[in-house]
Design an enzyme around this catalytic site. Structure first.
Site, short mmCIF file in Angstrom:
data_model
loop_
_atom_site.label_atom_id
_atom_site.label_comp_id
_atom_site.label_asym_id
_atom_site.label_seq_id
_atom_site.Cartn_x
_atom_site.Cartn_y
_atom_site.Cartn_z
N THR B 14 0.85 -1.20 0.00
CA THR B 14 0.00 0.00 0.00
C THR B 14 0.88 1.25 0.00
OG1 THR B 14 -0.04 0.09 2.43
CG2 THR B 14 -1.76 -1.20 1.35
N ASP B 15 0.28 2.39 -0.29
CA ASP B 15 1.01 3.66 -0.27
C ASP B 15 0.24 4.68 0.56
OD1 ASP B 15 -1.04 4.76 -1.91
OD2 ASP B 15 -0.03 4.02 -3.69
N ALA B 16 0.76 5.90 0.62
CA ALA B 16 0.19 6.91 1.51
C ALA B 16 -1.24 7.32 1.12
CB ALA B 16 1.09 8.14 1.58
N ALA B 17 -1.70 6.91 -0.07
CA ALA B 17 -3.10 7.15 -0.42
C ALA B 17 -4.00 6.07 0.19
CB ALA B 17 -3.27 7.20 -1.94
N GLY B 18 -3.39 5.09 0.88
CA GLY B 18 -4.16 4.09 1.61
C GLY B 18 -4.51 2.86 0.81
#
Lengths: 140, 140, 140, 140
Positions: B14-18
């Protein structure tokens, strides 16, 4: 008690030296940790989001490598967990080639986690769901 | 015929956009491909090394994304394979949330592979072990 | 107009076949995109978070590979951007070995992005800051 | 002497908690190491391949995290190297937010490398090119 996990080494996890790139071991360690949380009934999407009152970031990690691993190797990973303080816990991971003797591990790693309040960033005691998860690993 | 594979989305994916970072889909596609090769008796360490007479690099890839995926999601991935020429094959991958209807996939991807001679880098026909692997996927 | 970016291939980006793992190309493409956003004054932490009114997820991607790349290679990556609809844009990336002729690229890739409302997940027109970023790439 | 390196945190390096995933720090450490080798005239493709007489695998690593990092953060990484034995060296890495005071690092890491003979897998003394690289870091 321990949590045991099995995993195959993937092609992307190797590098041009033909063996596993060193930091992959820590990704696998976290994968074992995630799987143990799910096994104890915790929802990982909620647990690892920013939207709850506390988070448990890793504040320290380490690993030792004894034998190279390569694409297709089947690994057995054994996790042990202990609470250190009311606000802190530590996970230890031992890596074996599947079917090998337990005396000869290929690598070992650890992660140390501190529970902090999401707003204040200060230490706080572990939430109940993590205490329940920890108790699964405590010997009777 | 198809090859079906199950997989849990990991936190690192996953990344910081969730949600899942887009190129992870292609790593998972290759993981399915590797697993199908192992299932047909191929040794991945030898298959993906530089030391044999041929290699099958990916010359083209693509993916479409229909729904976001997030940490802990259980995915079902269905792979279909077809030979294109005597020197080339293509793998198609469809991604579903486990337990969902097959009409509603979350994503799809493909990889196109060409078999080349390791020394000359020129196209050559697929080796017997890949033809055997391909035939598993051919409808009678 | 184009945005040009330079990058060295890292050891972790290679695999046991001795060359770059295919999906790394898409990570590099996104790195160029991020860098161009920063160059036009956009804060990436805010831009890529879930906390604003819109997001621009990738709905489609693709890549073609012409020559293998390996650890230490210096790459020049050229990005072109075009708006497709008021709610959509596409980035094209061409990869060259630094110092090589522009006719001989080593790879190419693209990403297609759709702007959606974070709440409703429906398409909406691009926000002003993205229109400003796009205009940098529009020929006069 | 030290080797200083600058780097921007990428979107893929963050996770759904909104900050950098812990093991990325070790990838960045290796990136600094690679860059310092290139700066001293070493060809990384040859250095990191299996085809030469010796290799210098990482036998131990570790990291501590003091402050979260996020997408777009500009980091300054300072590497120090010391030879431990004739067959071993250790790299220490300190991570700072660019422009911050040197007393306040965001993280630190280390890697310990042992030089072994590629055939016998036994320890051997460091090759001349690594001794030359090490001497760059030795204070007069």
């Amino acid at each position: 008690m321990t949590f045991t996990y099995h995993r195959t080494v993937r092609f992307i996890e190797t590098d041009a030296a033909g063996v596993v790139y060193f930091s992959r071991l820590l990704e696998w360690s976290h994968e074992v940790y995630e799987t143990s949380l799910i096994a104890s009934g915790i929802d990982p999407q909620r647990f690892f989001s920013r939207s709850q009152a506390w988070v448990t970031p890793i504040v320290e990690t380490g690993a030792k490598f004894f034998q190279p691993m390569t694409c297709g190797d089947r690994l057995e990973i054994v996790m042990r967990v202990e609470s250190v303080f009311t606000s802190e816990f530590r996970c230890d991971y031992e890596f074996f080639f599947e079917g090998s003797q337990r005396e000869f591990h290929t690598a070992q790693a650890f992660t140390r986690h501190v529970c902090i309040d999401t707003e204040t960033r200060k230490r706080r005691s572990l939430p109940d769901e993590l205490i329940a998860w920890l108790q699964v690993f405590v010997d009777p």
